[in-house]
Scaffold this active site. Sequence first.
Site, PDB file in Angstrom:
ATOM      1  N   ASN A  62     -11.507   6.290   1.535  1.00  0.00           N
ATOM      2  CA  ASN A  62     -10.809   6.098   0.259  1.00  0.00           C
ATOM      3  C   ASN A  62     -11.774   6.283  -0.901  1.00  0.00           C
ATOM      4  OD1 ASN A  62     -11.918   3.537   1.167  1.00  0.00           O
ATOM      5  ND2 ASN A  62     -10.708   2.488  -0.385  1.00  0.00           N
ATOM      6  N   GLU A  64     -11.811   5.567  -4.912  1.00  0.00           N
ATOM      7  CA  GLU A  64     -11.172   4.946  -6.078  1.00  0.00           C
ATOM      8  C   GLU A  64     -11.708   5.550  -7.376  1.00  0.00           C
ATOM      9  OE1 GLU A  64     -10.429   0.573  -4.059  1.00  0.00           O
ATOM     10  OE2 GLU A  64     -11.849   0.735  -5.695  1.00  0.00           O
ATOM     11  N   CYS A  73      -6.373   7.839  -0.945  1.00  0.00           N
ATOM     12  CA  CYS A  73      -6.546   7.105   0.305  1.00  0.00           C
ATOM     13  C   CYS A  73      -7.350   7.915   1.313  1.00  0.00           C
ATOM     14  CB  CYS A  73      -5.186   6.787   0.912  1.00  0.00           C
ATOM     15  SG  CYS A  73      -4.108   5.790  -0.140  1.00  0.00           S
ATOM     16  N   GLU A  75      -6.772   8.531   4.446  1.00  0.00           N
ATOM     17  CA  GLU A  75      -5.948   9.412   5.264  1.00  0.00           C
ATOM     18  C   GLU A  75      -5.710  10.749   4.566  1.00  0.00           C
ATOM     19  OE1 GLU A  75      -5.493   6.211   4.534  1.00  0.00           O
ATOM     20  OE2 GLU A  75      -4.050   5.257   5.894  1.00  0.00           O
ATOM     21  N   CYS A 112      -0.214   3.856   3.611  1.00  0.00           N
ATOM     22  CA  CYS A 112       0.774   3.710   2.539  1.00  0.00           C
ATOM     23  C   CYS A 112       1.873   4.773   2.687  1.00  0.00           C
ATOM     24  CB  CYS A 112       0.105   3.813   1.170  1.00  0.00           C
ATOM     25  SG  CYS A 112      -0.388   5.482   0.700  1.00  0.00           S
ATOM     26  N   CYS A 115       0.735   8.406   2.142  1.00  0.00           N
ATOM     27  CA  CYS A 115      -0.011   8.939   3.288  1.00  0.00           C
ATOM     28  C   CYS A 115       0.934   9.247   4.449  1.00  0.00           C
ATOM     29  CB  CYS A 115      -1.089   7.964   3.732  1.00  0.00           C
ATOM     30  SG  CYS A 115      -2.476   7.872   2.577  1.00  0.00           S
TER      31      CYS A 115
END
Length: 161
Positions: A62, A64, A73, A75, A112, A115
Amino acid sequence: MTNREIKISFQEYTSVKELDTDDQSLCNEAVKAMVNSHSPYSKFRVGAALRLQSGKIIHGSNQENVAYPSGLCAERVALFYWGANHPDDPIESMAVTAHTDEFILNKPVTSCGSCLQVIAEYEKKQNKPIKTILFCKDGPVWVTRGIESFLPFLFFEDRLS
């Protein structure tokens, strides 16, 4: 009116040690990927590893950004890298893990919705399900084949293609 019921299916293991050696190795790769997480705001590190049909491993973590929601993310970092660089080498399996120093994770963290939709898109693109392994340190492991177990109402409209 008709009542309908959706059931999902997944395997649960008590630890990564119960998995076969290939899946254990992929989980170790996800842990390695987590090291490159850029998560100074949430302090919630996530790592993903994809195993391709050729045996190649792709990592994602991930990322940010202070200008939320500009991050991405783990993934999707791994999946978009695959799509841009290895689209003809199908994804066999994906392992995802997370860690934070803020609290103890007692169960795997699920991907999420964004994803999950990207995973669904790439399963459709390669016309093959992706074995997904979700795990956390010292906790259970959830394994499923195909994203529909996590996202039973996939968004697909064939007329958009």
